[in-house]
Design a protein around this motif. Sequence first.
Motif, short mmCIF file in Angstrom:
data_model
loop_
_atom_site.label_atom_id
_atom_site.label_comp_id
_atom_site.label_asym_id
_atom_site.label_seq_id
_atom_site.Cartn_x
_atom_site.Cartn_y
_atom_site.Cartn_z
N ALA A 1 -10.60 -11.59 9.66
CA ALA A 1 -10.26 -10.18 10.74
C ALA A 1 -10.52 -9.19 9.57
CB ALA A 1 -9.37 -9.40 11.04
N ALA A 2 -9.80 -9.42 8.17
CA ALA A 2 -10.26 -8.63 6.75
C ALA A 2 -12.16 -9.01 6.38
CB ALA A 2 -9.52 -8.58 6.13
N ALA B 1 3.17 -20.20 2.70
CA ALA B 1 2.47 -20.91 4.29
C ALA B 1 1.27 -19.35 3.95
CB ALA B 1 3.47 -19.67 5.04
N ALA B 2 1.14 -18.27 3.16
CA ALA B 2 0.22 -17.28 3.55
C ALA B 2 -1.31 -17.98 1.88
CB ALA B 2 1.17 -16.01 2.37
N PHE C 1 -8.98 -11.95 -2.43
CA PHE C 1 -7.78 -12.01 -1.40
C PHE C 1 -6.99 -12.13 -3.16
CE2 PHE C 1 -9.92 -13.65 2.48
CZ PHE C 1 -8.67 -12.43 2.99
N LEU C 2 -6.55 -10.88 -3.07
CA LEU C 2 -4.41 -11.16 -3.87
C LEU C 2 -3.83 -11.61 -4.02
CD1 LEU C 2 -4.06 -10.87 -7.68
CD2 LEU C 2 -4.69 -8.11 -7.25
N GLN C 3 -2.68 -12.53 -4.00
CA GLN C 3 -1.94 -12.58 -3.59
C GLN C 3 -0.94 -12.64 -4.47
OE1 GLN C 3 -1.80 -16.98 -1.47
NE2 GLN C 3 0.53 -16.31 -1.77
N PHE C 4 0.25 -11.39 -4.67
CA PHE C 4 1.30 -11.52 -5.03
C PHE C 4 2.48 -12.72 -5.27
CE2 PHE C 4 -0.78 -7.25 -6.08
CZ PHE C 4 -0.83 -7.62 -6.93
N SER C 5 2.79 -13.59 -5.42
CA SER C 5 4.07 -14.47 -5.26
C SER C 5 4.79 -14.72 -6.08
CB SER C 5 3.12 -15.85 -4.57
OG SER C 5 1.72 -16.12 -3.92
N GLY D 1 3.54 -9.70 4.10
CA GLY D 1 4.33 -10.44 4.54
C GLY D 1 2.90 -11.67 4.51
N VAL D 2 2.87 -13.00 5.60
CA VAL D 2 2.35 -13.67 5.08
C VAL D 2 1.11 -13.65 6.88
CG1 VAL D 2 1.92 -16.50 6.32
CG2 VAL D 2 3.62 -15.76 5.55
N PRO D 3 -0.05 -13.36 6.43
CA PRO D 3 -1.28 -12.88 7.12
C PRO D 3 -1.44 -13.59 7.85
CG PRO D 3 -2.00 -13.57 5.13
CD PRO D 3 -0.71 -13.30 5.10
N SER D 4 -1.56 -13.71 9.20
CA SER D 4 -2.01 -14.58 10.10
C SER D 4 -3.96 -14.88 9.53
CB SER D 4 -1.78 -13.95 12.08
OG SER D 4 -2.82 -13.48 11.83
#
Length: 104
Positions: free
Chosen positions: A98-99, A34-35, A21-25, A89-92
């Motif tokens: 699921a990913a 939160a993500a 998971f590559l998260q851009f913040s 956005g913030v994934p649940s």
Amino acid sequence: MPAAPLTAADLGAPLGDRLTFLQFSTGFCAPCRAARRVLDRVVDTSEGVAHVEVDVADHAELAERFAVTATPLVVVLDPQGAPLARLAGVPSLAQARAAVSTLG
């Protein structure tokens, strides 16, 4: 999405054996925190999955490459660093899990 895969050197961290998971913040982004919590929870319970968070201010070239216009943005990478999906956005917790199950 870019055709060229990303490497651990591009990200400054190792890629996961199953997916990353590559998260851009951004530093001031409350949804980004939160993500991070959601993704860290999935990583803690999923073998071979990594979470790499990058600040768009420090990685402008990556943000441009992925056309980041808002944060958080999560790009799911395969083990070779090729992008598989984008989550805006913030994934649940369910979306993140699921990913892993469908893409990893």
